[in-house]
Design a protein around this motif. Sequence first.
Motif, PDB file in Angstrom:
ATOM      1  N   HIS A 277       0.846  -1.202   0.000  1.00 11.67           N
ATOM      2  CA  HIS A 277       0.000   0.000   0.000  1.00 11.67           C
ATOM      3  C   HIS A 277       0.886   1.259   0.000  1.00 11.67           C
ATOM      4  O   HIS A 277       0.655   2.184  -0.771  1.00 11.67           O
ATOM      5  N   GLU A 278       1.923   1.244   0.832  1.00  9.34           N
ATOM      6  CA  GLU A 278       2.821   2.410   0.903  1.00  9.34           C
ATOM      7  C   GLU A 278       3.575   2.617  -0.408  1.00  9.34           C
ATOM      8  O   GLU A 278       3.804   3.747  -0.835  1.00  9.34           O
ATOM      9  N   HIS A 281       1.621   4.649  -2.730  1.00 11.18           N
ATOM     10  CA  HIS A 281       1.763   6.100  -2.535  1.00 11.18           C
ATOM     11  C   HIS A 281       3.003   6.623  -3.248  1.00 11.18           C
ATOM     12  O   HIS A 281       2.996   7.685  -3.858  1.00 11.18           O
ATOM     13  N   GLU A 355      -6.046   7.263  -0.842  1.00  7.12           N
ATOM     14  CA  GLU A 355      -5.800   6.042  -0.067  1.00  7.12           C
ATOM     15  C   GLU A 355      -6.428   4.820  -0.740  1.00  7.12           C
ATOM     16  O   GLU A 355      -5.855   3.731  -0.725  1.00  7.12           O
ATOM     17  N   HIS A 400      -8.942   7.939   5.599  1.00  7.56           N
ATOM     18  CA  HIS A 400      -8.842   6.659   4.902  1.00  7.56           C
ATOM     19  C   HIS A 400     -10.242   6.090   4.679  1.00  7.56           C
ATOM     20  O   HIS A 400     -11.155   6.404   5.432  1.00  7.56           O
TER      21      HIS A 400
HETATM   22 ZN   LIG Z   1      -1.947   5.217   2.782  1.00 10.54          ZN
END
Ligand SMILES: [Zn+2]
Length: 418
Positions: A277-278, A281, A355, A400
């Motif tokens: 997930h990071e 980003h 997100e 989120h």
């Molecule tokens: Zn995030």
Amino acid sequence: MTPRLWAAVALGGLAVALLVAAVLLVPWQRPPAPRADQLDALRDLPQEQVRKGREFHSALRPGSYGAMALGLAVTLALGLTPLGSRLVELVGRPFGDHWIARAVLGGLAVVLVAEIVTLPLAAWRHTIMARYGLSTQTWAGWSVDMLKSYAVSAVIAAVALLGFYTVTRLAPRWWWAFGAAGAAALVVLLSFILPVLVEPVFNKFTPMEPGPLRTELMSLAQRDGVPVKDVLVADASRRTRAVNAYVSGLGPTRRIVVYDTLLREAPPEEVASVVAHELGHAKDRDVFTGTLIGALGAAAAVVALYLLGGWGWLLRTAGVDSMGEPRALALMVAVVSLAGVVAAPAQSFLSRRVEARADAHALELTRDPSTFEAMQRRLSTVNLGDPDPPRWEYLYSASHPSTVERMAAARAYARGER
Ligand SMILES: [Zn+2]
């Protein structure tokens, strides 16, 4: 053309730039999963966990919203009456009314008043977090953290105040242009230096030990085509049981940070899911997007404040002669705080869409929706989250997607729908 007209043109230009950046960089086409799927996910969660999360958030609410309302009330009382300008005068008096004392010490005093008034509510929040076992901090540790964060904010604010009022003195008619450029530059600078200089004030970061997990995470990043310099572990356990991970910094300062609590609580495949997930980003350059939108917003705010300074009634209400003098700082803080309260739902909406895109990236990269769902359940359990928060709170402040939205998104992916 007068400086005022130029400022109006600049504000229009900044508004258009903000709009273009938001349209191009924010993933608008990512609506949450259908409500029926979310309710299915909610039913699959242990009732005891849902009940405890809701109870915890109900307990926190009076302190959180009380602090918000009280802080805003104090800020407005200082800024929209002559009280704030008198406070700045008072603080400058022992220094012979020197403008630097008024600008820096007076400015800090204005901000500090709201902080001090809301301090008991912050302490109350801490007692609740400790009672529910989320906070692992003693009062001493909590106080040290508060003092550190005051000190960091004071240093940044002092530099900004000194710079801003130097400009308003040197260019009384054009300060808005230099101020806007300076505010934008400050946002960009902070985005680079906060992770490197400020985060270590609060936590220790150590490179993750070489081993199967680190190898797995680095190869995940490589497979994703995201250059990652390092994976760091933060000693978050010194203050919380909550688990988290994040990506911060731009370019050479970019790194992935994993809480030590996450490594303790979650199996390696779930840590990989969080890191995926990071990486989303990083890959979608969300830090860049946030910094750009923040910089444009800060520049627009300075120009808007200058233009508001042409409103005689407002200046008389605050007991000041012009927006560019240090005595008007409380007025500026009041306007900016009010704008922040009004803009919060829009900011939360943008954040949720970004997100959700990172979630979709994690699913694509790991192709493991069941681990993703297990990780979301764990995040919610350990962090005492409300998996399906009240609608109004979600719309106002949720950064989120909710846990049930994220679980439903994983199920939709598993069914091959996205
Ligand atoms: Zn995030």
